[in-house]
Scaffold this motif. Structure first.
Motif, PDB file in Angstrom:
ATOM      1  N   ARG A 194      31.835  26.130 -27.287  1.00  0.00           N
ATOM      2  CA  ARG A 194      32.843  26.511 -26.127  1.00  0.00           C
ATOM      3  C   ARG A 194      33.183  25.503 -25.327  1.00  0.00           C
ATOM      4  NH1 ARG A 194      32.913  32.410 -25.871  1.00  0.00           N
ATOM      5  NH2 ARG A 194      32.769  33.065 -28.113  1.00  0.00           N
ATOM      6  N   ILE A 195      34.092  25.276 -24.461  1.00  0.00           N
ATOM      7  CA  ILE A 195      34.609  24.529 -23.719  1.00  0.00           C
ATOM      8  C   ILE A 195      34.303  25.106 -22.318  1.00  0.00           C
ATOM      9  CG2 ILE A 195      36.316  23.051 -22.600  1.00  0.00           C
ATOM     10  CD1 ILE A 195      35.159  22.168 -25.422  1.00  0.00           C
ATOM     11  N   SER A 196      33.695  24.380 -21.177  1.00  0.00           N
ATOM     12  CA  SER A 196      33.338  25.032 -20.132  1.00  0.00           C
ATOM     13  C   SER A 196      34.575  24.854 -18.999  1.00  0.00           C
ATOM     14  CB  SER A 196      32.117  24.244 -19.362  1.00  0.00           C
ATOM     15  OG  SER A 196      31.865  24.546 -18.043  1.00  0.00           O
ATOM     16  N   ASP A 197      34.547  26.069 -18.478  1.00  0.00           N
ATOM     17  CA  ASP A 197      35.607  26.076 -17.215  1.00  0.00           C
ATOM     18  C   ASP A 197      34.829  25.690 -16.037  1.00  0.00           C
ATOM     19  OD1 ASP A 197      34.037  28.378 -16.606  1.00  0.00           O
ATOM     20  OD2 ASP A 197      35.607  29.641 -16.512  1.00  0.00           O
ATOM     21  N   GLY A 198      33.616  25.204 -15.769  1.00  0.00           N
ATOM     22  CA  GLY A 198      32.978  24.850 -14.970  1.00  0.00           C
ATOM     23  C   GLY A 198      32.126  25.841 -13.871  1.00  0.00           C
ATOM     24  N   PRO A 215      31.854  20.370 -23.552  1.00  0.00           N
ATOM     25  CA  PRO A 215      31.514  21.255 -24.546  1.00  0.00           C
ATOM     26  C   PRO A 215      30.211  21.908 -24.415  1.00  0.00           C
ATOM     27  CG  PRO A 215      31.436  19.201 -25.479  1.00  0.00           C
ATOM     28  CD  PRO A 215      31.961  18.898 -24.029  1.00  0.00           C
ATOM     29  N   TYR A 216      29.826  22.888 -24.639  1.00  0.00           N
ATOM     30  CA  TYR A 216      28.568  23.571 -24.514  1.00  0.00           C
ATOM     31  C   TYR A 216      28.200  24.660 -25.616  1.00  0.00           C
ATOM     32  CZ  TYR A 216      30.684  28.007 -22.542  1.00  0.00           C
ATOM     33  OH  TYR A 216      31.336  29.060 -22.272  1.00  0.00           O
ATOM     34  N   LEU A 217      27.096  25.068 -26.035  1.00  0.00           N
ATOM     35  CA  LEU A 217      26.494  26.006 -27.145  1.00  0.00           C
ATOM     36  C   LEU A 217      26.256  27.269 -26.177  1.00  0.00           C
ATOM     37  CD1 LEU A 217      24.268  23.505 -29.010  1.00  0.00           C
ATOM     38  CD2 LEU A 217      26.947  24.062 -29.573  1.00  0.00           C
ATOM     39  N   ILE A 218      26.549  28.165 -26.905  1.00  0.00           N
ATOM     40  CA  ILE A 218      26.050  29.665 -26.450  1.00  0.00           C
ATOM     41  C   ILE A 218      25.150  30.029 -27.666  1.00  0.00           C
ATOM     42  CG2 ILE A 218      26.559  32.012 -25.961  1.00  0.00           C
ATOM     43  CD1 ILE A 218      29.284  31.135 -25.436  1.00  0.00           C
ATOM     44  N   LEU A 219      23.716  30.551 -27.425  1.00  0.00           N
ATOM     45  CA  LEU A 219      22.942  30.894 -28.462  1.00  0.00           C
ATOM     46  C   LEU A 219      21.886  32.119 -27.869  1.00  0.00           C
ATOM     47  CD1 LEU A 219      19.862  28.682 -28.057  1.00  0.00           C
ATOM     48  CD2 LEU A 219      22.007  27.512 -27.751  1.00  0.00           C
ATOM     49  N   ALA A 220      21.300  32.581 -28.940  1.00  0.00           N
ATOM     50  CA  ALA A 220      20.154  33.209 -28.682  1.00  0.00           C
ATOM     51  C   ALA A 220      18.870  32.784 -28.309  1.00  0.00           C
ATOM     52  CB  ALA A 220      20.061  34.379 -29.594  1.00  0.00           C
ATOM     53  N   TYR A 221      18.161  32.992 -27.186  1.00  0.00           N
ATOM     54  CA  TYR A 221      16.871  31.908 -26.947  1.00  0.00           C
ATOM     55  C   TYR A 221      15.930  33.011 -26.718  1.00  0.00           C
ATOM     56  CZ  TYR A 221      13.716  28.421 -24.830  1.00  0.00           C
ATOM     57  OH  TYR A 221      13.023  27.643 -24.374  1.00  0.00           O
ATOM     58  N   ARG A 222      14.629  32.705 -27.489  1.00  0.00           N
ATOM     59  CA  ARG A 222      13.214  33.451 -26.810  1.00  0.00           C
ATOM     60  C   ARG A 222      12.394  32.470 -26.460  1.00  0.00           C
ATOM     61  NH1 ARG A 222      11.664  34.820 -32.185  1.00  0.00           N
ATOM     62  NH2 ARG A 222      10.231  33.228 -31.862  1.00  0.00           N
ATOM     63  N   PRO A 223      12.339  32.527 -25.231  1.00  0.00           N
ATOM     64  CA  PRO A 223      11.266  31.338 -24.492  1.00  0.00           C
ATOM     65  C   PRO A 223       9.719  32.035 -24.698  1.00  0.00           C
ATOM     66  CG  PRO A 223      12.026  32.558 -22.823  1.00  0.00           C
ATOM     67  CD  PRO A 223      12.779  33.244 -24.313  1.00  0.00           C
ATOM     68  N   PHE A 224       9.496  32.120 -25.814  1.00  0.00           N
ATOM     69  CA  PHE A 224       8.102  32.600 -26.210  1.00  0.00           C
ATOM     70  C   PHE A 224       7.682  31.865 -27.466  1.00  0.00           C
ATOM     71  CE2 PHE A 224       9.794  35.939 -23.583  1.00  0.00           C
ATOM     72  CZ  PHE A 224       8.736  36.191 -22.419  1.00  0.00           C
ATOM     73  N   PRO A 225       6.184  31.548 -27.781  1.00  0.00           N
ATOM     74  CA  PRO A 225       5.892  31.019 -28.956  1.00  0.00           C
ATOM     75  C   PRO A 225       5.922  31.768 -30.206  1.00  0.00           C
ATOM     76  CG  PRO A 225       3.941  31.456 -27.412  1.00  0.00           C
ATOM     77  CD  PRO A 225       5.188  31.989 -26.622  1.00  0.00           C
ATOM     78  N   LYS A 226       5.697  33.154 -29.993  1.00  0.00           N
ATOM     79  CA  LYS A 226       6.035  34.081 -31.288  1.00  0.00           C
ATOM     80  C   LYS A 226       6.375  35.316 -30.989  1.00  0.00           C
ATOM     81  CE  LYS A 226       0.996  35.120 -30.330  1.00  0.00           C
ATOM     82  NZ  LYS A 226      -0.149  35.127 -30.811  1.00  0.00           N
ATOM     83  N   LEU A 227       6.873  36.010 -31.823  1.00  0.00           N
ATOM     84  CA  LEU A 227       7.153  37.485 -31.786  1.00  0.00           C
ATOM     85  C   LEU A 227       6.055  38.369 -31.301  1.00  0.00           C
ATOM     86  CD1 LEU A 227       9.500  38.057 -34.780  1.00  0.00           C
ATOM     87  CD2 LEU A 227      10.175  37.795 -32.337  1.00  0.00           C
ATOM     88  N   GLN A 228       6.436  39.017 -30.422  1.00  0.00           N
ATOM     89  CA  GLN A 228       5.658  40.382 -29.831  1.00  0.00           C
ATOM     90  C   GLN A 228       6.275  41.039 -28.934  1.00  0.00           C
ATOM     91  OE1 GLN A 228       4.922  40.011 -26.314  1.00  0.00           O
ATOM     92  NE2 GLN A 228       5.120  37.646 -25.914  1.00  0.00           N
ATOM     93  N   PRO A 229       5.745  42.412 -28.334  1.00  0.00           N
ATOM     94  CA  PRO A 229       6.646  43.221 -27.737  1.00  0.00           C
ATOM     95  C   PRO A 229       7.264  42.858 -26.219  1.00  0.00           C
ATOM     96  CG  PRO A 229       4.551  44.435 -28.608  1.00  0.00           C
ATOM     97  CD  PRO A 229       4.420  42.680 -28.663  1.00  0.00           C
ATOM     98  N   TYR A 230       6.649  41.879 -25.550  1.00  0.00           N
ATOM     99  CA  TYR A 230       7.257  41.157 -24.508  1.00  0.00           C
ATOM    100  C   TYR A 230       8.022  40.113 -24.669  1.00  0.00           C
ATOM    101  CZ  TYR A 230       4.034  44.566 -22.242  1.00  0.00           C
ATOM    102  OH  TYR A 230       3.388  45.560 -21.613  1.00  0.00           O
ATOM    103  N   ALA A 231       8.189  39.604 -25.886  1.00  0.00           N
ATOM    104  CA  ALA A 231       9.247  38.538 -26.289  1.00  0.00           C
ATOM    105  C   ALA A 231      10.800  38.680 -26.386  1.00  0.00           C
ATOM    106  CB  ALA A 231       8.519  37.895 -27.528  1.00  0.00           C
TER     107      ALA A 231
END
Length: 154
Positions: free
Chosen positions: A31-35, A52-68
């Protein structure tokens, strides 16, 4: 106690900048930012209008687990320098954020989460990190729960 604010890992950003997929296996949207309200999770600054910028799904954890938790984030579309510092990042512009502690197993430490005024984040982070069961902290949007950055003891 000294603290430091950490962005998403540069290695993760490089993969995304080079066409890699997000936490859901999808290519980021461009996308293009409106600032307004587009904080990059790598340099921890706002994406300027017209950039330009990217929109994405992010998981800030090293592996899948219930709190990730996984959620949407923004990233400059072109490489930017990783934030490094003890000062509050420029992107933390809202009046408050959720500040929550996690243990060494990447699980939420119950009772640690609080909606915290932005100027009180450093003091609250120091209080949390003084607790032996808390390994690190996430700063998240108080309105949408989006991941902002991580805080650790320096």
């Amino acid at each position: 106690m000294a603290i430091r604010y950490l962005p998403m890992p540069t290695e993760t950003a490089i993969v995304l900048w080079n066409g890699g997929t997000d936490a859901y296996g999808m290519r980021p949207e461009r996308r293009i930012s409106d600032g307004d309200g587009v904080p990059c999770r790598h340099c921890l600054e706002g994406v300027r209008a017209g950039d330009p910028y990217l929109i994405l799904a992010y998981r800030p954890f090293p592996k899948l687990q219930p709190y990730a938790e996984t959620g949407p984030i923004f990233l400059h579309a072109e490489p930017c320098p990783a934030y490094s510092g003890a000062a509050s990042p420029p992107m933390l512009e809202s009046r408050d954020y959720i500040v929550r502690g996690y243990d060494a197993d990447d699980r939420i430490v119950y009772g640690s989460g609080a909606v915290t005024p932005t100027d009180e984040i450093p003091a609250y982070a120091e209080t949390l990190l003084a607790r032996p069961e808390i390994a690190y902290i996430h700063v998240r949007s108080a309105r949408n729960n989006c991941y902002q950055c991580r805080i650790e003891a320096a």
